[in-house]
Design a protein around this motif. Structure first.
Motif, PDB file in Angstrom:
ATOM      1  N   GLY A  69       0.815  -1.217   0.000  1.00  0.00           N
ATOM      2  CA  GLY A  69       0.000   0.000   0.000  1.00  0.00           C
ATOM      3  C   GLY A  69       0.840   1.254   0.000  1.00  0.00           C
ATOM      4  N   ALA A  77       2.147   1.758  -3.435  1.00  0.00           N
ATOM      5  CA  ALA A  77       1.066   2.257  -4.296  1.00  0.00           C
ATOM      6  C   ALA A  77       0.869   3.751  -4.068  1.00  0.00           C
ATOM      7  CB  ALA A  77      -0.223   1.500  -4.026  1.00  0.00           C
ATOM      8  N   TRP A  78       0.944   4.178  -2.808  1.00  0.00           N
ATOM      9  CA  TRP A  78       0.828   5.608  -2.510  1.00  0.00           C
ATOM     10  C   TRP A  78       1.965   6.386  -3.149  1.00  0.00           C
ATOM     11  CZ3 TRP A  78       4.221   8.477   0.673  1.00  0.00           C
ATOM     12  CH2 TRP A  78       3.860   9.826   0.795  1.00  0.00           C
ATOM     13  N   CYS A 134      -2.209   1.740  -9.311  1.00  0.00           N
ATOM     14  CA  CYS A 134      -2.043   2.137  -7.911  1.00  0.00           C
ATOM     15  C   CYS A 134      -3.339   1.953  -7.132  1.00  0.00           C
ATOM     16  CB  CYS A 134      -1.583   3.586  -7.822  1.00  0.00           C
ATOM     17  SG  CYS A 134       0.103   3.849  -8.370  1.00  0.00           S
ATOM     18  N   VAL A 171      -3.974  -1.822  -6.678  1.00  0.00           N
ATOM     19  CA  VAL A 171      -3.043  -2.389  -5.698  1.00  0.00           C
ATOM     20  C   VAL A 171      -3.498  -2.034  -4.283  1.00  0.00           C
ATOM     21  CG1 VAL A 171      -0.693  -2.156  -4.782  1.00  0.00           C
ATOM     22  CG2 VAL A 171      -1.052  -2.577  -7.198  1.00  0.00           C
ATOM     23  N   LEU A 172      -3.952  -0.798  -4.078  1.00  0.00           N
ATOM     24  CA  LEU A 172      -4.421  -0.413  -2.745  1.00  0.00           C
ATOM     25  C   LEU A 172      -5.672  -1.195  -2.367  1.00  0.00           C
ATOM     26  CD1 LEU A 172      -3.741   1.487  -0.424  1.00  0.00           C
ATOM     27  CD2 LEU A 172      -5.366   3.101  -1.395  1.00  0.00           C
TER      28      LEU A 172
END
Length: 97
Positions: A48, A51-52, A85, A88-89
């Motif tokens: 996470g 991804a951020w 992204c 993925v989160l």
């Protein structure tokens, strides 16, 4: 028709809200993972966080692109990167359920 004054500012705010939402989501992932620190939970937090970072880089590029007099539209790479992204989160959050 493009409003040269307000449209780039609205888009800038939208990207900032998106990155802030990612920060809050990753913080909630971290809080949940710290309640039960297992390997999958820690993996979800690290995924996470990456991804951020990806979303932050994409947002910064887009914001810089909006500073031009005639900003270009988002390319397919930026759109797919943003989508990746977000997905993925979502998967990282699902790992903690």
């Amino acid at each position: 028709m493009r409003d040269p004054g307000a449209q780039p500012e609205r888009t800038w705010f939208a990207w900032r809200r998106t990155t802030l939402t990612f920060v809050v989501s990753v913080a909630l992932l971290a809080r949940t993972a710290l309640a039960e620190p297992t390997a999958p939970a820690l993996l979800a937090v690290s995924v996470g966080a990456f991804a951020w970072l990806g979303m932050l880089v994409t947002a910064q590029r887009r914001i810089r692109g909006l500073a031009r007099p005639a900003p270009a539209v988002m390319g397919p790479g930026q759109v797919l990167g943003t989508l990746a992204c977000v997905l993925v989160l979502i998967v990282a959050g699902g790992m903690l359920l």
